[in-house]
Design a protein around this motif. Sequence first.
Motif, short mmCIF file in Angstrom:
data_model
loop_
_atom_site.label_atom_id
_atom_site.label_comp_id
_atom_site.label_asym_id
_atom_site.label_seq_id
_atom_site.Cartn_x
_atom_site.Cartn_y
_atom_site.Cartn_z
N LEU A 126 -5.42 59.19 7.78
CA LEU A 126 -4.04 59.08 7.71
C LEU A 126 -3.30 60.10 6.78
N LYS A 127 -4.05 60.63 5.75
CA LYS A 127 -3.50 61.48 4.81
C LYS A 127 -2.50 62.46 5.33
N SER A 128 -2.59 62.90 6.33
CA SER A 128 -1.70 63.97 6.88
C SER A 128 -0.50 63.61 7.34
N TYR A 129 -0.47 62.23 7.53
CA TYR A 129 0.99 61.72 8.00
C TYR A 129 1.93 61.47 6.75
N PRO A 130 3.09 61.94 6.99
CA PRO A 130 4.27 61.87 5.87
C PRO A 130 4.55 60.24 5.54
N VAL A 131 4.85 60.21 4.43
CA VAL A 131 5.44 58.80 4.06
C VAL A 131 7.05 59.07 3.61
N TRP A 132 7.67 58.08 4.45
CA TRP A 132 9.19 58.03 4.36
C TRP A 132 9.36 56.74 3.34
N ASN A 133 10.27 57.06 2.50
CA ASN A 133 10.75 56.03 1.27
C ASN A 133 11.29 54.83 1.93
N LEU A 134 11.17 53.67 1.21
CA LEU A 134 12.14 52.54 1.55
C LEU A 134 13.61 52.69 1.60
N THR A 135 14.30 52.06 2.31
CA THR A 135 15.77 52.28 2.48
C THR A 135 16.57 51.34 1.29
N GLU A 136 17.80 51.99 0.90
CA GLU A 136 18.66 51.28 0.00
C GLU A 136 18.05 51.22 -1.43
N GLY A 137 17.46 52.49 -1.84
CA GLY A 137 16.75 52.37 -2.96
C GLY A 137 18.12 52.66 -4.21
N GLY A 138 19.28 52.73 -3.49
CA GLY A 138 20.17 52.87 -4.57
C GLY A 138 20.89 51.55 -4.74
N ALA A 139 20.18 50.68 -4.55
CA ALA A 139 20.47 49.13 -4.96
C ALA A 139 19.65 48.58 -5.97
N GLN A 140 18.80 49.49 -6.52
CA GLN A 140 17.60 49.18 -7.69
C GLN A 140 18.46 48.54 -8.69
N THR A 141 18.22 47.47 -9.24
CA THR A 141 18.78 46.84 -10.60
C THR A 141 18.39 47.38 -11.73
N ASP A 142 17.02 48.01 -11.87
CA ASP A 142 16.67 48.55 -13.04
C ASP A 142 16.19 49.77 -12.64
N ASN A 143 16.09 50.71 -13.66
CA ASN A 143 16.10 52.00 -12.96
C ASN A 143 14.68 52.56 -13.13
N VAL A 144 14.02 52.20 -11.85
CA VAL A 144 12.50 52.01 -11.47
C VAL A 144 12.26 53.63 -10.97
N GLY A 145 13.27 54.34 -10.85
CA GLY A 145 12.96 55.81 -10.33
C GLY A 145 12.96 56.07 -8.91
N LEU A 146 13.38 54.92 -8.09
CA LEU A 146 13.20 54.99 -6.67
C LEU A 146 14.37 56.26 -6.05
N GLN A 147 15.02 56.68 -6.86
CA GLN A 147 15.99 57.85 -6.53
C GLN A 147 15.40 59.38 -6.49
N TYR A 148 14.05 59.22 -6.75
CA TYR A 148 13.18 60.31 -6.61
C TYR A 148 12.03 60.35 -5.70
N LEU A 149 11.73 61.15 -5.09
CA LEU A 149 10.27 61.23 -4.27
C LEU A 149 9.23 61.06 -5.14
N ILE A 150 9.29 62.12 -6.39
CA ILE A 150 8.35 62.04 -7.53
C ILE A 150 9.16 61.99 -8.85
N ILE A 151 9.02 61.07 -9.59
CA ILE A 151 9.74 60.93 -10.85
C ILE A 151 9.57 62.07 -11.68
N PRO A 152 10.46 62.72 -12.08
CA PRO A 152 10.18 64.05 -12.92
C PRO A 152 9.94 63.59 -14.51
#
Length: 426
Positions: free
Chosen positions: A152-178
């Motif tokens: 399965l490693k060659s298949y893309p992973v799409w993020n969850l939806t509505e990451g803009g609603a995160q209550t604490d800054n867990v970094g879901l606004q990034y694909l990879i946290i910089p």
Amino acid sequence: MFFSEDKPAPVRSVSAVGTSEFLNSIGVNSAISSRGEKLEKTIEAIRYTGIRWIRSGYEGDATAGDYKTLNRETGVKYSYGLMSGGADIPRLLKGAHMLAEIGALLAFEGNNEPNNWVINYKGQKSGKNESWVGVAKLQNDLYKAVKADPVLKSYPVWNLTEGGAQTDNVGLQYLIIPAGANTVMPAGTQYADYATCHNYFSHPSHPGLYDNQTWNAADPGRLCKVDGLYGNYGRTWRGKFAGYTEDQLISLPKVTTETGVTIQGDFTEEKQARLYLNLYLAQFKRKWSYTSVYLLRDRSDEDGNQSFGFYQKDYTPRKAAVYLHNLTTILADKGMAKKTGSLAYVIANQPETVHDLLLRNSNGKFQLVIWDEKATGTDQVNVTLGKKYSTVKVYDPTLGESAQQTLKNAGSVTLTLSDHPVVIEL
């Protein structure tokens, strides 16, 4: 629509995209054979509309056999996700292996709208108004599990939806946290290969019918008036946590797994049908790799969602189904263009609501799709080609699947546009 003998305006060379690449982007949400949907009717609907992929997940009652039958009969592929409240990664991967074996797996998707569903993961309650650390850990674990799987490693992973609603800054606004993001989760945490949105083009933040409706919803920056890419990956709409810059958002890999509109007020069945055509085109033109409309068939078990669908509950096709059938029939292409090449043309004095997408079919023909997004009224535009073509056909998917006009030895085409696409084939 008529042929003009006016002197051609200066033209520019435009690179084409393979027609199948656009057609492959056209998706829909469907429970396939559960929640009142019937497998045989789903097969008919997918065949008729020409839809190429379905957003799905393990939460429904569709069987492995149903998935296989639908793929065998239509060629449709599936994005496969945890959906609403799901947290069982081994179960998800088991179903994904089945889909991969038959060549039907498109991608993985994380949780559906954790702002609306509490997630229980490894004994931690998360999502909604709780801390989102559990949601973040689940998405990161999903990503790592997929990439650790040799199949399965060659298949893309799409993020969850509505990451803009995160209550604490867990970094879901990034694909990879910089580095230097100052998020709760550590720098280097990878959530996904693609950003994922539910950018409904009619939204409480900007209701009603207006010019450039679907074009605006697809805007990757802060000009987007609805719940779009910027509010989830640029500056989160709930906590105002900083994410990508607007320049970065333009090229960020992205998909839409829900969008659409119910029939009410100014959004008549006719207007919905035309907007759905514009939607798929605008999204693709603005670099959304895949777009899924909610829904294939109206829910029979969910209040408030009784007119999103291409089909009514009894599988009566709405105009949206008919018009999409016409468009996918006009563009029909099962192969991939070996060389997409380029075409010289110009739309003189192009209004801001008029957009164009140049496609090339595997049969070698160019298909220039031009659409207007005026809420009311019309625009007359002249398309000047770089040379004269022996045969130019003009199609209007709201009128049928056959050419509405055939021009001979034509070097330009004049169109009267309003709120839907036409296709120029040459």
